[in-house]
Design a protein around this motif. Structure first.
Motif, PDB file in Angstrom:
ATOM      1  N   LEU A   1     -38.308  24.394 -39.615  1.00 13.61           N
ATOM      2  CA  LEU A   1     -37.108  23.558 -39.676  1.00 13.61           C
ATOM      3  C   LEU A   1     -37.175  22.573 -40.839  1.00 13.61           C
ATOM      4  O   LEU A   1     -36.150  22.219 -41.427  1.00 13.61           O
ATOM      5  CB  LEU A   1     -36.911  22.816 -38.355  1.00 13.61           C
ATOM      6  CG  LEU A   1     -36.589  23.733 -37.172  1.00 13.61           C
ATOM      7  CD1 LEU A   1     -36.273  22.926 -35.942  1.00 13.61           C
ATOM      8  CD2 LEU A   1     -35.429  24.656 -37.499  1.00 13.61           C
ATOM      9  N   CYS A   2     -38.381  22.159 -41.163  1.00 14.84           N
ATOM     10  CA  CYS A   2     -38.543  21.257 -42.302  1.00 14.84           C
ATOM     11  C   CYS A   2     -38.105  21.971 -43.577  1.00 14.84           C
ATOM     12  O   CYS A   2     -37.373  21.416 -44.408  1.00 14.84           O
ATOM     13  CB  CYS A   2     -40.005  20.850 -42.369  1.00 14.84           C
ATOM     14  SG  CYS A   2     -40.329  19.646 -43.614  1.00 14.84           S
TER      15      CYS A   2
ATOM     16  N   ALA B   1     -38.324  16.217 -42.639  1.00 14.94           N
ATOM     17  CA  ALA B   1     -37.065  16.834 -42.211  1.00 14.94           C
ATOM     18  C   ALA B   1     -36.005  15.786 -41.935  1.00 14.94           C
ATOM     19  O   ALA B   1     -34.825  16.013 -42.192  1.00 14.94           O
ATOM     20  CB  ALA B   1     -37.302  17.673 -40.960  1.00 14.94           C
ATOM     21  N   ASN B   2     -36.412  14.641 -41.428  1.00 14.30           N
ATOM     22  CA  ASN B   2     -35.409  13.647 -41.070  1.00 14.30           C
ATOM     23  C   ASN B   2     -34.911  12.867 -42.269  1.00 14.30           C
ATOM     24  O   ASN B   2     -33.747  12.508 -42.335  1.00 14.30           O
ATOM     25  CB  ASN B   2     -35.959  12.697 -40.014  1.00 14.30           C
ATOM     26  CG  ASN B   2     -35.992  13.348 -38.643  1.00 14.30           C
ATOM     27  OD1 ASN B   2     -35.169  14.206 -38.351  1.00 14.30           O
ATOM     28  ND2 ASN B   2     -36.951  12.990 -37.832  1.00 14.30           N
TER      29      ASN B   2
ATOM     30  N   ARG C   1     -34.434  22.211 -43.774  1.00 14.22           N
ATOM     31  CA  ARG C   1     -33.795  20.965 -44.193  1.00 14.22           C
ATOM     32  C   ARG C   1     -33.907  20.785 -45.710  1.00 14.22           C
ATOM     33  O   ARG C   1     -32.934  20.415 -46.374  1.00 14.22           O
ATOM     34  CB  ARG C   1     -34.481  19.809 -43.456  1.00 14.22           C
ATOM     35  CG  ARG C   1     -34.086  18.449 -43.935  1.00 14.22           C
ATOM     36  CD  ARG C   1     -32.623  18.170 -43.636  1.00 14.22           C
ATOM     37  NE  ARG C   1     -32.209  16.919 -44.218  1.00 14.22           N
ATOM     38  CZ  ARG C   1     -31.463  16.014 -43.594  1.00 14.22           C
ATOM     39  NH1 ARG C   1     -31.015  16.253 -42.389  1.00 14.22           N
ATOM     40  NH2 ARG C   1     -31.136  14.906 -44.198  1.00 14.22           N
TER      41      ARG C   1
ATOM     42  N   LEU D   1     -44.172  16.348 -40.909  1.00 17.16           N
ATOM     43  CA  LEU D   1     -43.082  17.316 -41.106  1.00 17.16           C
ATOM     44  C   LEU D   1     -41.762  16.771 -40.557  1.00 17.16           C
ATOM     45  O   LEU D   1     -40.701  16.943 -41.163  1.00 17.16           O
ATOM     46  CB  LEU D   1     -43.431  18.648 -40.437  1.00 17.16           C
ATOM     47  CG  LEU D   1     -44.540  19.451 -41.124  1.00 17.16           C
ATOM     48  CD1 LEU D   1     -45.023  20.573 -40.228  1.00 17.16           C
ATOM     49  CD2 LEU D   1     -44.043  20.018 -42.454  1.00 17.16           C
ATOM     50  N   HIS D   2     -41.854  16.105 -39.425  1.00 16.04           N
ATOM     51  CA  HIS D   2     -40.645  15.495 -38.874  1.00 16.04           C
ATOM     52  C   HIS D   2     -40.056  14.499 -39.842  1.00 16.04           C
ATOM     53  O   HIS D   2     -38.845  14.434 -40.038  1.00 16.04           O
ATOM     54  CB  HIS D   2     -40.971  14.774 -37.558  1.00 16.04           C
ATOM     55  CG  HIS D   2     -40.901  15.653 -36.371  1.00 16.04           C
ATOM     56  ND1 HIS D   2     -42.000  16.134 -35.735  1.00 16.04           N
ATOM     57  CD2 HIS D   2     -39.846  16.157 -35.709  1.00 16.04           C
ATOM     58  CE1 HIS D   2     -41.635  16.901 -34.727  1.00 16.04           C
ATOM     59  NE2 HIS D   2     -40.332  16.940 -34.692  1.00 16.04           N
TER      60      HIS D   2
END
Lengths: 1030, 193
Positions: A170-171, A136-137, A174, A132-133
């Motif tokens: 948060l993902c 999102a990134n 984004r 997920l990070h």
């Protein structure tokens, strides 16, 4: 125990990093890095499979090298491989590399997506979080496409771990930001709102961020979040500081979440439900009350956290703008902060007060802090804070305090940081204009502005002061006197010289009665600055001089002397030289009547949005300039706006588009406004007769109109945002007409010359490139005689070879459309001239030129056309054509007309080509080959092999061949991909049979075209024409 | 939204850069330089907020920064973030680093870039704040370390190398610098290249 043991680093990495740090020079560093890159590259490429530890080590080295600012162009594949490892360490470093180094349009995204997909479905929360990070990134579109469905599912699934939920929220946020179209609202939206009730405050924080963003886009879908947010906020605010345990930060309960909730509430108006509304008001009051309590800790973190919530609460109060008591309390609180010892709080207080100043409930309350703010402007050490103070002064300004604020800003300007001077200059200029009670104050302020910060006074500011002085005759005399005095300073800024030149040129006569500012003194004063100025300013001064000749005949000799000097007449700058020559000539031959007409005072400018305000808006971005007008209507009695229209003559608003008509039509009443001819109050001596004589000269009939045109045609002065319609006129003509001008004048008697000048002057205005001084009616271009324009002949486009209709030519003014019919050797062409402007074209005429040998090969007879084309109208012309014999050249259509007084010349080649006179001939295969063989003489065949310019589409090719005029013969050529055609060219004298064959080679993207006709010239011409089509 | 998180030292050497909007590598380096230029010329004790540089969006964005001993921590944020909140976040970040590294210093950031990224990843995700509770963050980092330990078998030797590097070029004993209630021991290092 520390969470990260220091012992588990990697030796190779450590050695490399310390090597780099010991490098003595940049070169040594680069050398070391290149060595390492080569080493890693060879390791990655080597046959030996690397273990996970080595891969991790090398990837870490690459990350370090990247951080130092070096490009990394390899290693991506290794990183992707690490993703599929089962070991956390390797997976993690792979994800790290990707989120730092892979940009969103990388080719690797698909591979990465695969790994992510596996991790998302792994049910291992750590792996899911990593995945997920990464989404999102990187946040690319491909990722959004791949996971827009999965992420919401993970977010609302009952069995998802809290930490994963946080990441998923948060993902999703984004993805919604980067590709909102791919993240449709669904049944998950309602469940997301209920995350606000979640036990885990981390989840609630993440969810609040998500909901805030979504609610901004779809407020209706998330309305229910308001009551939940208020409830949650209320629980936090009223909780004892220990209730929330880990989320209590330096004795403040969940400050982050509170801030986020207050942000979310700012997406909505005050709640309608009275109970919710009451609860929210209670929360806000509690927050305000807490600010007054003694701090629970002396640490700055405590006050920061507490005040973060407080400022957010104040933002919400300002946003709702509905509870006067809360607004006033907020204002008082901010007032306290204005004098707080923490710089951060002073900064934020100034910033928040700016928004508070626009609320009608609190504007007065904000104004009470004016002294504190002015003090901040003077004493703050930090430029960021001073800048906020300037903003706040601007926002709190109204008529009651304008003089004080403007004075303070002006005095601050003398010491202000260079970075913010221009903005302050704009703000001062706007406030001075907006709240001017008497315009003498305004003129003083702007002149001060130029004196203090001349370099930062943009064009718009001094344009604006001239607009206002021109439009308000009660201030003209004062302005003339003031600029005259300001110019006395030994060193004055060039912008002041510009304003001075303009104003004295227009209104110098108003102060000429005083011997201390007699015409000669004025002229000498201006001219003393001349040589220190740049070319545009000098050009403006020259225009001022010619205006002086009109205003003060007694200085004519002096000025002519100046114009005649070599430094003017032979100036290296063509603009200056031309002005000097033309003005000198004009002053010599034009009668006083003519001069007075041509050089009449500028008419008032039409009112528009202040150009400075537009500039400030542009500078700060829309929405960031508090629009004082909008918010406080009651105070916006704009002195400038109301009264101006009364002084504006009825025809002042003549639109540029119709000015030609006006010029030709009987002139409207001249705009002979009553001029304060007498020496205004400040002149003691009686008026000299001369200026009044100059003013008394009756205006020539057309002058009034002309000046309106000049005014309307000056885009720079009239608000910058709106390009003048005339900007679409042909580019300014090259200034070549100096000699022409002299010819015009010398060949005519003075009267006629003057008439010519009067007629020519208006013509040029639209093309005048120097808008800043268009107060001089004669600009160099004005005396162009249109014959000097020689338009290049426009090449015909090849596109008409295979078709008969279309647009032949187009520029900003004119569009020429075509429709043609041909039968045997005869043709008829319908030419449509479309006037794209709203102005009539005058003296419209066309002619067709056929040069030898074409004239004997082709007869072209255009029918006569009307001499005018109305704005927006279309004019049709029929041209009859007869082909006498085969030909190569093209006939040229010349078009002439007057637009805006300027003669336009356009020449286009008419697309009459030999193939137009084809008659298709159907024949069978046998006949074709028989004739083909008959035409086997070497000169009868022309062949061309050429590269395809367009895609080799069979249908398109067929259409083109048919359009060319021949019959397309199917089944003739044994190779079905070849094209074969036949036709007869009809001319008046003869007929020429014609066979053609086109062989495409799709692999080589080439064509071979073969033409056989009974005439070599025809073969060649047709081959040339057709080759260009593919 | 947080647009970028930058850490650089007093000489402008980047120690961590994390961009949440896409810029080219060149632009990223330019942004770091520009930001350093803007921040480093400011006095101590002025406010912690200023308008962003041109490259990162000018006055629409704010730079919120803190200066700890040799390091600047700069967050570039848009108008939707609370300034004081971000200031707190920087504090949480530094306190977390301090707990994870036991008296964090610049060298820890240099030698453990991956760890620092991990910790940051637990706090900020895609430009939004993920978690502000320090205990929660440390728990996550701890559990990751445990996993790492259980996987790694070869990690003994490098420890000595690291401590060797850390101890070289140290003319004086580290001095303490107070930041809030934590003290970060910062070696007085010769200037970094």
């Amino acid at each position: 125990m520390p969470a990260v043991s220091k012992g588990d680093g990697m030796r190779g990495l450590a050695v490399f990093i310390s090597d780099i740090r010991n490098c003595k020079s940049k070169e040594a560093e680069i050398k070391r890095i290149n060595k390492e890159l080569a080493n890693i590259r060879s390791k990655f490429k080597g046959d030996k499979a690397l273990d996970g530890y080595s891969k991790k080590k090398y990837v870490c080295k690459l990350l370090f090298i990247f951080l130092l600012g070096h490009d990394i162009d390899f290693g991506h594949m290794e990183a992707v491989n690490l993703l599929s490892s089962n070991k956390y360490t390797e997976k993690q470093i792979g994800y790290l590399f990707i989120s730092v180094l892979v940009n969103s349009n990388s080719d690797l995204i698909r591979l990465i997506n695969n790994a992510i997909k596996n991790d998302l479905s792994s049910r291992n929360p750590t792996f899911m979080n990593l995945a997920l990070h990464c989404i999102a990134n990187v946040g690319s579109r491909e990722m959004a496409e791949a996971f827009a469905a999965d992420v919401p599912r993970i977010l609302v699934a009952g069995d998802t771990m809290d930490s994963v939920k946080q990441s998923a929220a948060l993902c999703l946020l984004r993805l919604n930001r980067t590709s909102p179209d791919l993240v449709p609202m669904g049944e998950w939206t309602a469940r997301v709102v209920h995350l606000l009730n979640d036990q885990h405050l981390g989840v609630v924080t993440a969810a609040t961020s998500l909901i805030t963003t979504l609610a901004q886009k779809n407020p209706d879908d998330f309305k229910t979040s308001v009551s939940l947010a208020v409830a949650r906020l209320s629980r936090i605010v009223t909780s004892a500081s220990t209730d929330l345990q880990d989320y209590t930060y330096y004795f403040v309960a969940a400050p982050w979440l509170s801030v986020k909730l207050l942000r979310l509430l700012q997406c909505y108006p005050p709640p309608e439900d009275a109970a919710i509304r009451g609860r929210l008001t209670e929360c806000l009051e509690t927050i305000l009350n807490k600010a007054q309590e003694p701090p629970k800790s002396k640490k700055v973190q405590h006050s920061n956290a507490k005040n973060a919530v407080l400022f957010e609460a104040i933002s919400l109060i300002i946003h709702h703008d509905s509870e006067p008591t809360l607004l006033v309390r907020a204002c008082n609180q901010l007032g306290q902060f204005l004098q707080h010892r923490e710089t951060n709080l002073r900064y934020l207080a100034l910033e928040s007060m700016c928004t508070l100043a626009s609320s009608e409930f609190s504007h007065e309350a904000v104004k009470t802090h004016i002294d504190t703010v002015i003090n901040a402007l003077k004493t703050e050490r930090d430029v960021s804070v001073r800048q906020r103070a300037v903003d706040l002064l601007y926002a709190m300004c109204d008529r009651s305090n304008a003089k004080q604020i403007v004075a303070e800003m002006l005095s601050y300007l003398e010491t202000a940081d260079y970075s913010i001077r221009e903005e302050i200059v704009l703000k001062v200029a706007i406030l001075a204009e907006k709240y001017a009670v008497d315009y003498t104050w305004y003129v003083d302020t702007i002149l001060n502005l130029i004196r203090i910060a001349g370099d930062y006074v943009s064009e718009e500011v001094w344009y604006r002061v001239i607009q206002i002085v021109i439009n308000r005759d009660d201030v003209q005399g004062y302005a003339a006197k003031t600029v005259f005095e300001a110019l006395q300073a030994p060193a004055c800024h060039e912008n002041l010289v510009k304003v001075g030149g303009y104003i004295l040129g227009e209104f110098g006569n108003l102060i000429a009665g005083d011997p201390r500012s007699s015409p000669l003194v004025q002229f000498n004063l201006l001219h003393s600055k001349f040589h220190l100025c740049s070319v545009p300013t000098r050009a403006l001064l020259l225009s001022a001089y010619i205006k002086f000749i009109n205003l003060f005949p007694e200085v004519k000799g002096t000025i002519q002397e100046v114009l005649r000097s070599d430094s003017q007449l032979r100036n290296a700058d063509v603009e200056l030289q031309q002005r000097a020559v033309e003005y000198l000539r004009l002053s010599c031959i034009a009668s006083t009547d003519i001069l007075a007409t041509v050089l009449e005072e500028m008419p008032p400018f039409p009112e528009r949005e202040s150009s400075i305000l537009a500039k400030l808006k542009r500078k700060k971005g829309p929405g960031t300039v508090p629009d004082i007008e909008e918010n406080r209507k009651e105070r916006n009695a704009n002195v400038n706006g109301g009264t101006n229209h009364t002084t504006t003559t009825p025809n002042a608003k003549t639109s540029p588009a119709s000015f030609v008509g006006d010029l030709l039509a009987p002139a409207p009443p001249p705009t002979n406004r009553p001029r304060p001819v007498s020496s205004s109050s400040f002149l003691q001596t009686p008026l000299t007769p001369l200026p009044s004589q100059a003013c008394a000269i009756p205006l020539a009939a057309s002058a009034g109109t002309f000046y309106q045109v000049a005014a309307a045609a000056s885009p720079d002065l009239l608000g910058l945002g709106s390009p003048s319609p005339l900007s679409s006129t042909p580019p300014a003509l090259p200034p070549t007409a100096a000699s022409l001008l002299i010819d015009v004048f010398s060949e005519n008697s003075p009267g006629a010359a003057a008439a010519a000048a009067a007629a020519a002057a208006p013509i040029a205005v639209p093309a005048a490139p120097v808008a800043d001084d268009n107060f001089s009616s004669i600009t160099p271009e004005s005396l162009h005689v249109a014959d000097s324009i020689l338009a290049d002949v426009q090449e015909p486009t090849d596109k008409f070879v295979c078709k008969n209709n279309g647009v032949l030519y187009e520029n900003q003014l004119l569009q020429i459309g075509l429709k043609c019919e041909y039968r045997q050797s005869l043709g008829r062409m319908y030419v449509f001239f479309g006037n794209k402007t709203s102005t009539q074209f005058l003296s419209f005429a066309t002619s067709v030129v056929c040069q030898e040998p074409l004239a004997s090969q082709l007869n072209v007879h255009p029918k006569p056309v009307d001499p005018t084309v109305d704005g927006g109208a279309q004019l049709q012309q029929i041209i009859n054509i007869e082909c006498v014999s085969d030909f190569v050249e093209a006939a040229v259509l010349n078009i002439q007309f007057r637009y805006g007084g300027i003669l336009q010349n356009i020449a286009v080649k008419l697309p009459i080509t030999l193939n137009k006179f084809f008659q298709p001939t159907e024949m069978i295969s046998q006949d074709f080959f028989q004739r083909w063989k008959q035409l086997s003489a070497p000169q009868q065949e022309v062949q061309n092999i050429f590269k395809a310019k367009h895609s080799m589409d069979t249908e398109v090719t067929k259409a083109k061949i048919i359009g060319f005029g021949v019959a397309l013969l199917d089944g003739v050529d044994p190779n079905p991909s070849n094209f074969v055609g036949a036709g007869v060219i009809h001319t008046k004298t003869t007929q020429v049979g014609c066979l053609l064959r086109l062989e495409p080679n799709t692999q080589a993207q080439m064509y071979r075209l073969t033409l056989r006709t009974s005439r070599d010239t025809v073969s060649q011409r047709l081959c040339d024409l057709l080759s260009d089509q593919f | 939204m947080i647009k970028a998180i930058l850490i650089f030292n007093n000489h402008g050497k980047p120690r961590l850069s994390k961009f949440y909007e896409h810029y080219s590598e060149d632009t990223e380096q330019q942004i770091i330089r520009e930001t350093f230029h803007l921040v480093s010329k400011r006095d101590e004790n002025v406010c912690n907020f200023l308008e962003g540089g041109i490259l990162i969006g000018g006055s629409d964005n704010k730079l919120i920064y803190r200066h700890y001993a040799t390091l600047y921590f700069v967050f570039c944020v848009d108008s939707s973030e609370s300034e004081l909140g971000i200031l707190d976040l920087i504090q949480v970040f530094v306190e977390t680093l301090d707990k994870c590294f036991e008296n964090v210093c610049e060298l820890d950031l240099i030698f453990h870039v991956d760890k620092v990224h991990n910790i940051l990843g637990e706090m900020v995700m895609g430009g939004m704040v993920l978690e502000t509770n320090m205990n929660e963050i440390i728990t996550q980092v701890d559990s990751q370390n445990k996993m790492e330990k259980s996987e790694a078998g070869i990690a003994g030797a490098p420890a000595r190398a690291v401590s060797a590097v850390k101890n070289m070029n140290l003319p004086e004993m580290p001095k303490n610098i107070n930041i809030g209630d934590i003290s970060i021991k910062v070696p007085n290092m010769p200037s970094f290249k």
